[in-house]
Scaffold this motif. Structure first.
Motif, PDB file in Angstrom:
ATOM      1  N   HIS B  86       0.928  -1.313  -0.167  1.00  0.00           N
ATOM      2  CA  HIS B  86       0.041  -0.140   0.063  1.00  0.00           C
ATOM      3  C   HIS B  86       0.886   1.341   0.214  1.00  0.00           C
ATOM      4  O   HIS B  86       1.593   1.469   0.863  1.00  0.00           O
ATOM      5  N   PHE B  87       0.889   1.798  -1.013  1.00  0.00           N
ATOM      6  CA  PHE B  87       1.435   3.202  -1.345  1.00  0.00           C
ATOM      7  C   PHE B  87       0.754   4.157  -2.162  1.00  0.00           C
ATOM      8  O   PHE B  87      -0.357   3.889  -2.429  1.00  0.00           O
ATOM      9  N   PHE B  88       1.348   5.442  -2.213  1.00  0.00           N
ATOM     10  CA  PHE B  88       0.744   6.429  -2.740  1.00  0.00           C
ATOM     11  C   PHE B  88       0.577   6.186  -4.220  1.00  0.00           C
ATOM     12  O   PHE B  88       1.532   6.122  -5.022  1.00  0.00           O
ATOM     13  N   PRO B  89      -0.812   6.186  -4.662  1.00  0.00           N
ATOM     14  CA  PRO B  89      -0.635   5.513  -6.024  1.00  0.00           C
ATOM     15  C   PRO B  89      -0.010   6.572  -7.097  1.00  0.00           C
ATOM     16  O   PRO B  89       0.329   6.291  -8.127  1.00  0.00           O
ATOM     17  N   TYR B  90      -0.045   7.960  -6.955  1.00  0.00           N
ATOM     18  CA  TYR B  90       0.381   8.900  -7.909  1.00  0.00           C
ATOM     19  C   TYR B  90       1.950   8.926  -7.897  1.00  0.00           C
ATOM     20  O   TYR B  90       2.376   9.773  -8.604  1.00  0.00           O
ATOM     21  N   LEU B  91       2.583   8.345  -6.860  1.00  0.00           N
ATOM     22  CA  LEU B  91       3.878   8.497  -6.984  1.00  0.00           C
ATOM     23  C   LEU B  91       4.471   7.429  -7.466  1.00  0.00           C
ATOM     24  O   LEU B  91       4.194   6.441  -7.651  1.00  0.00           O
ATOM     25  N   LYS B  94      10.022   4.765  -6.747  1.00  0.00           N
ATOM     26  CA  LYS B  94      11.283   5.767  -6.216  1.00  0.00           C
ATOM     27  C   LYS B  94      10.738   6.817  -5.363  1.00  0.00           C
ATOM     28  O   LYS B  94      11.288   6.910  -4.062  1.00  0.00           O
ATOM     29  N   GLU B  95       9.686   7.523  -5.723  1.00  0.00           N
ATOM     30  CA  GLU B  95       9.134   8.471  -4.867  1.00  0.00           C
ATOM     31  C   GLU B  95       8.523   8.080  -3.647  1.00  0.00           C
ATOM     32  O   GLU B  95       8.896   8.508  -2.560  1.00  0.00           O
ATOM     33  N   GLU B  98      11.238   7.183  -1.448  1.00  0.00           N
ATOM     34  CA  GLU B  98      12.006   8.328  -1.077  1.00  0.00           C
ATOM     35  C   GLU B  98      11.111   8.784   0.310  1.00  0.00           C
ATOM     36  O   GLU B  98      11.656   9.411   1.326  1.00  0.00           O
ATOM     37  N   TYR B  99       9.762   8.722   0.161  1.00  0.00           N
ATOM     38  CA  TYR B  99       9.288   9.100   1.220  1.00  0.00           C
ATOM     39  C   TYR B  99       9.420   8.449   2.379  1.00  0.00           C
ATOM     40  O   TYR B  99       9.474   9.030   3.571  1.00  0.00           O
ATOM     41  N   PHE B 100       9.468   7.277   2.442  1.00  0.00           N
ATOM     42  CA  PHE B 100       9.759   6.455   3.605  1.00  0.00           C
ATOM     43  C   PHE B 100      11.249   6.619   4.262  1.00  0.00           C
ATOM     44  O   PHE B 100      11.446   6.481   5.227  1.00  0.00           O
ATOM     45  N   LYS B 102      12.725   9.173   3.921  1.00  0.00           N
ATOM     46  CA  LYS B 102      13.018  10.704   4.584  1.00  0.00           C
ATOM     47  C   LYS B 102      12.387  10.377   6.016  1.00  0.00           C
ATOM     48  O   LYS B 102      12.784  10.940   6.970  1.00  0.00           O
ATOM     49  N   ASN B 143      10.521  -1.673   0.560  1.00  0.00           N
ATOM     50  CA  ASN B 143      10.397  -0.686   1.672  1.00  0.00           C
ATOM     51  C   ASN B 143      10.729  -1.635   3.083  1.00  0.00           C
ATOM     52  O   ASN B 143      11.638  -0.514   3.977  1.00  0.00           O
TER      53      ASN B 143
END
Lengths: 261, 306
Positions: B86-91, B94-95, B98-100, B102, B143
Motif C-alpha cells: 500500500h503506497f501512494f498511487p500517484y508517486l 522511487k518517490e 524516498e518518502y519512507f 525521509k 520498503n
C-alpha cells in the motif's frame, strides 16, 4: 517528527495533480477577472468591487475550492492509499503523527493562501493601474483578517473531520464530514431547527461556524477599523484545534489500523 | 537478551472472537522464522499487534528486550515491516520509497536505489497505480529492506509473485540473512516455499501458537512414511496387521496406504504383497514435508500439542 514533516511535504510536492488543480483554478480566476473587467460599464468602480468580491470569495468559495482539496491531499491520501500501516509500523508515535500532520497542513494551506494572495494582489494592481485608482489599504486589512479567520477555520474543521477519519479510516465519510463543516451545513441545520424549537439553541454557540460566520459577516459589511479584530473567534478556533488534536492522539492510540485491500 | 522479538502470553479479542490466545513467540537473532498457519489463523493479527497497529491486547510484547510504549516505538524503527502493498498511487516506486526514507531518517540518498535494485525495480518510472500485483509486492519488500534493519517482518510476501519472482525472493532473503545477518520473520500459507527458506518454524492455528521448532528438530521428529498402492486395499491392510503388530497407517484420498515410519521394511512389504498375489502399483518411502507435519499437528487437535 521533523523527518515525517519533510517526507510528507516531499509527497505533496511530487503530486502533479496539485499543480494542475491550482493552475486551472488561478487561470480561471484571471480569465474571469479580465472578462468581467472588460465588460464593466459603470465607471471606475471595478477595483472597489474587486476587493469586495475578494472578501466574499475568500469567506465563501475559498474553503470549498481550496479547503476540501487541501484536506483531501494532506490527510485523506493516507487513508485512501492505506498508508497508515506503513507509517505507524515505522515507529512514528501518534503524537508525532498528529502534530506533524498539523504542521504539514498549515504549511500546505499557507502555501496555497500565499499563491492565491500573490495572484489576487497582482490582479488588483493591474485593475488599480488601469483605473488609476488609489490602493485601498483599509479593504486589504479586512481581506487579510477574513483570510486569517478562514485559514484558522479550515485547520479547526480539519481537526474535527480527522476524528471521523481516524475512527472510520474511510475517505468518503471524512470528506463528507469536512464538506458539511466547511459549508456551514451544520449551522444552517441548527438555524432551521431553531424555527421549530429553541431547545437546541445552545448548540449553535458550540459550533465553530457560528463564530466564524458571525465575524466574517460583520467584517463584510464593516471593516477591521470599525469592528476590530475577531480575537474571540480565533481563540475559539484555537481551542477547537487543541482539543481535536488531543482527541486525535487518544483515538489513534485506541483504534486498530485497518489492513488495506 | 535471548530473543530479538518475543511475546509473552499475547491475547487479543475482537468482541467475543479470540484472534490470539496466549501466544508466546520467540525469535532469535539471525534466524529465518517461518510463521505457518492457514488464512485467519492469526498470523497477520500477531504481526499487527507486534508492530503497534492493533492496540488493546493482553500480555507483553518485547522488541530487543524492551517493552514500554516509547521503547517499542523506538525499537520498531529498527524493524522492516511488510504487510500488503500500500503506497501512494500517484508517486513512482522511487518517490514512494524516498518518502519512507525521509520519514525513517535514513541519510544515505542512494539507499532507495540500492533496495530497488535488490528487487529488480530500479528502472521502473511509472506511477505505483499502474503496477501489477507482483511489482507492488516488490516495492513493498524493498520498503521493508530500507535502511538494512536488524529484523524484517514479511507478511505473505510471495503473494502475487510469479515463479521466477518467488525464487528470486527466496534467494534474496537467504542472501541477506547469511551476509548481513538480518533476522527474518516470514509468514505464508505457501508452506513449500517456507520449507525451503526458514530455519525455524512457528505453527499457529485458530489464534494459538501450537509449536515452535527448529528445522533440524522437525527433521528428527518427523517420521518417514511408506506409500503403497495395490489392487486390493483391504487384503493389504489385513496382511500388514497380521505381520506387524505396531503398524500405524492411514488411507489417503487416492486409496493409497500411507504407513508411518517403517521405511526400512520396504523390501519386506514388497515380498509380503507379491507372495500373497497382490498387484503392486506403487511402493515408495517418503520424508514427511512441513505441510504434512502442520496438517498432522492441527488434525491432532491443535492446543493439545502445546
Amino acid at each position: 517528527m521533523f523527518n515525517y514533516i519533510k517526507a510528507d511535504l516531499y509527497r505533496l510536492m511530487h503530486k502533479k495533480s496539485n499543480y494542475i488543480y491550482y493552475g486551472v483554478l488561478f487561470a480561471a480566476f484571471v480569465l474571469f477577472t479580465i472578462f468581467t473587467m472588460t465588460n464593466f460599464s459603470e465607471g471606475s468602480g471595478y477595483s472597489d468591487g474587486f476587493l469586495q468580491a475578494g472578501i466574499i470569495l475568500l469567506s465563501q468559495a475559498f474553503p470549498l475550492l481550496f479547503g476540501i482539496q487541501a484536506y483531501s491531499v494532506v490527510y485523506l491520501n493516507d487513508v485512501s492509499s492505506s498508508s497508515y500501516q506503513n507509517i505507524f509500523s515505522s515507529g512514528l508515535s501518534k503524537v508525532e503523527f498528529v502534530i506533524g500532520k498539523l504542521i504539514v497542513f498549515i504549511t500546505y494551506m499557507f502555501t496555497t493562501f500565499l499563491a492565491g494572495a500573490i495572484v489576487y494582489l497582482a490582479l488588483y494592481l493591474f485593475v488599480m493601474s488601469s483605473e488609476n485608482a488609489d490602493f485601498n489599504i483599509e479593504a486589504f486589512k479586512t481581506l487579510a483578517t477574513v483570510g486569517g479567520s478562514v485559514f484558522l477555520g479550515m485547520i479547526g474543521y480539519a481537526g474535527l473531520a480527522n476524528l471521523v477519519a481516524y475512527v472510520t479510516q474511510n475517505t468518503t465519510m471524512s470528506l463528507i464530514t469536512f464538506g458539511v463543516l466547511i459549508s456551514n451545513i451544520s449551522l444552517t441545520a441548527l438555524d432551521l431547527i431553531s424555527l421549530v424549537t429553541d431547545k437546541l439553541e445552545f448548540l449553535r454557540k458550540w459550533t465553530m461556524s457560528y463564530y466564524l460566520s458571525d465575524s466574517n459577516n460583520t467584517l463584510l459589511f464593516g471593516s477591521v477599523n470599525e469592528v476590530g479584530m475577531p480575537f474571540k473567534t480565533w481563540g475559539i478556533i484555537g481551542i477547537y484545534i487543541l482539543v481535536t488534536a488531543i482527541a486525535g492522539i487518544v483515538l489513534l492510540r485506541k483504534i486498530e489500523i485497518k489492513e488495506g485491500k | 537478551m535471548n530473543h530479538l522479538i518475543e511475546t509473552v502470553g499475547l491475547t487479543k479479542h475482537y468482541g467475543k472472537h479470540v484472534a490470539l490466545k496466549d501466544v508466546s513467540i520467540h525469535v532469535r537473532q539471525g534466524e529465518i522464522y517461518g510463521l505457518i498457519g492457514k488464512n485467519g489463523a492469526g498470523k497477520s493479527t500477531l504481526f499487527k499487534t507486534m508492530m503497534g497497529l492493533a492496540p488493546s491486547y493482553n500480555g507483553e510484547i518485547k522488541l530487543y528486550g524492551k517493552s514500554s510504549v516509547s521503547e517499542l516505538d523506538d525499537a520498531r524503527q529498527r524493524i522492516g515491516f511488510m504487510m500488503g502493498a500500500h503506497f501512494f498511487p500517484y508517486l513512482t516506486a522511487k518517490e514512494n520509497l524516498e518518502y519512507f526514507r525521509k520519514m525513517k531518517g535514513i541519510t544515505d540518498t542512494k539507499e532507495v536505489d540500492r533496495v530497488l535494485k535488490l528487487v529488480d525495480m530500479e528502472k521502473i518510472k511509472k506511477p505505483f497505480k499502474s503496477f501489477s500485483m507482483g511489482m507492488k509486492q516488490r516495492v513493498s519488500i524493498a520498503n521493508a529492506l530500507l535502511g538494512s534493519p536488524d529484523v524484517i517482518i514479511l507478511d505473505e510476501p510471495i503473494n502475487g509473485l510469479d515463479p521466477q519472482g518467488i525464487a528470486d525472493f527466496r534467494r534474496l532473503v537467504q542472501k541477506l540473512n547469511k551476509e548481513q545477518k538480518i533476522t527474518f520473520i516470514v509468514s505464508s500459507h505457501i508452506l513449500g516455499e517456507l520449507e525451503l527458506m526458514a530455519t525455524r518454524f512457528g505453527f499457529i492455528h485458530d489464534g494459538v501458537l501450537i509449536e515452535e521448532l527448529d528445522r533440524e528438530t522437525i527433521r528428527n521428529k518427523t517420521e518417514e512414511k511408506v506409500v503403497v498402492k495395490v489392487d486390493d486395499l483391504k487384503k493389504a491392510i489385513y496382511l500388514l496387521e497380521q505381520a506387524y503388530e505396531q503398524i500405524e497407517y492411514t488411507v489417503n484420498g487416492d486409496q493409497e496406504l500411507v504407513i508411518s515410519g517403517m521405511t526400512n521394511k520396504v523390501d519386506e512389504f514388497a515380498q509380503l504383497f507379491v507372495s500373497n498375489e497382490l498387484k503392486l502399483f506403487k511402493l515408495i518411502s517418503q520424508e514427511i514435508s512441513i505441510q504434512d507435519y502442520y496438517l498432522n499437528l492441527i488434525s491432532k487437535g491443535g492446543q493439545k500439542n502445546v
